[in-house]
Enzyme design. Sequence first.
Site: not given
Ligand SMILES: [Zn+2]
Length: 501
Positions: A350, A375
Amino acid sequence: MVVRKLLGLVGVVLLCWMSPSCGMPDPRQREDLIKQELIREIGGGVVLNEQEKLLDAKLEQLKLQDMSLPEFPPAMHFFRAKPLIEQSPVYSLLKKMPKGAALHVHDFAMVGVEWLVKNVTYRENCYVCFTDDRSVRFVFSAEQPKPQSHCSTWTLLRPLREKLNSTELDNSFIRNLTLFTEDPDTAYPNQDIVWKRFEQAFFVAYGLVTYAPIFKDYLYEGLRQFYMDNIMYMEVRALLPPTYELDGRRNSKDWSMRACREVVKRFKTQYPDFLGARIIFTVHRGINETEAIKTVEEALTLQRNFPDIMAGFDFVGREDSGRPLWYFRKALELPEEQGTPLPFFFHAGETNSEGTDVDQNIMDALLFNTSRIGHGFAMTRHPVVKELARKMKVPVEVCPISNQVLKLVSDLRNHPAAALMEEGQPMVISSDDPALFGATGLSHDFYQAFMGFGGMRSNLATLKELVINSLRYSSLSSTEKEKAIADLLVKWDKFVLQTLL
Ligand SMILES: [Zn+2]
Ligand SMILES: *[C@@H]1O[C@H](CO)[C@@H](O)[C@H](O)[C@H]1NC(C)=O
Ligand SMILES: *[C@@H]1O[C@H](CO)[C@@H](O)[C@H](O)[C@H]1NC(C)=O
Ligand SMILES: *[C@@H]1O[C@H](CO)[C@@H](O)[C@H](O)[C@H]1NC(C)=O
Ligand SMILES: *[C@@H]1O[C@H](CO)[C@@H](O)[C@H](O)[C@H]1NC(C)=O
Ligand SMILES: *[C@@H]1O[C@H](CO)[C@@H](O)[C@H](O)[C@H]1NC(C)=O
């Protein structure tokens, strides 16, 4: 090599000589290349039945309408796009669509904050204090709570509401609990500032959601809001902090796990077609090695004691400012060493910071046999990781609105998941912290994925594969999965028929 090239050239020359369209690309070859691309994308292998084809045609028309709007919602900040999205017929359709499971959602960001303010802060014994940096804290207590540093004296809310304009007070609480603002680009010029506000909002909610009775009601309401958005199963990442009683007594993690089990059971009695929810125990990635070892040991105990409701373990918090997974390797090797399985569901990648220790998380997550990647925003920059994830059948949990609000990408058409979707990389769509962003369930995120990075290519088949993926990549056992997917497909067929009417 040279010979092949020469032969190729001869072929072209021959074709040229025989064909009237000499020098033009071959239309059949073009068709074939288009087909090859289509087949690779998510949904490329899904065969739609007659009804689904009709719905798909309708969906394409609706999609074209949204594409021709003067302002295209996925290209705008979600805070400004939200009212537009909610008027869209594509969005209404996605709301009705059975979406399977929500696999990436955090415990204290599931429920719309209106409920926290209008329901929770109106209960008896709720105190508020105002911090030096213009935020607020809440606590429930039978008597005057002990003072908190950098905060005004604790004031009971009920009498305060009579003195002040309670509408204005409530609105200020709502603003404190979300990131929503009219002008997000000015309010949040960079990632540091938006993350600071994100963490701040978490502290505002903390005193409310860790009050033991609210902890249960919050989870119930969270399940209800997701269920209303046509979600049938959830895996919630939960910090499991100690909850407290009115007299200040604190409860253990076991208490929280039993509470979750009880709430889920109660919820299923009320809504029998809901399949359940499981907990991914999480801890902040700012902790040190000693604490991490202790926490993983705790996780192993929970996994042994609550195998029905515990799914596994993860780290939370901003990756760019936390410790990388590799730092925690001693702790993460414990399950293997002790021969006790502890599934991992790591947030990884992320980040926009290519080549850093943090960017390496996405590879390390796979080396530690993560079941899914939270992510995986950095995935497209790691071709080897991408191949490995596909081979290991480890999906990325894509949370479009979260990535936009937390400033990894602004125009969602440029989200890296666009490329992953075209390549058919294992993927599920989720909403991360919908309450903080003003989103509900999964529908807003599905809209962004479908319209934004899905583009004109994504269609009903894409959606069908995405919702089936959400169960396929869940932590359910293979028999549970089979049943869940069968249930989903029944709901799906009903949805298709009803939407066609
Ligand atoms: Zn999260
Ligand atoms: C409270 O504030 C709201 C919004 O500013 C306003 O519309 C309302 O008239 C106020 N109510 C009272 C009782 O002053
Ligand atoms: C948070 O609440 C306080 C107290 O009501 C208020 O002064 C402040 O403006 C609020 N913060 C935001 C971001 O609205
Ligand atoms: C608050 O929520 C609880 C359930 O969580 C519900 O029983 C109660 O009626 C709600 N109260 C209000 C005032 O909305
Ligand atoms: C780890 O963190 C804990 C809690 O903050 C602290 O008490 C401890 O001294 C730290 N250990 C090391 C080795 O830094
Ligand atoms: C991951 O799984 C592989 C294959 O099952 C195994 O050889 C390896 O030891 C595991 N690694 C860890 C860190 O658990």
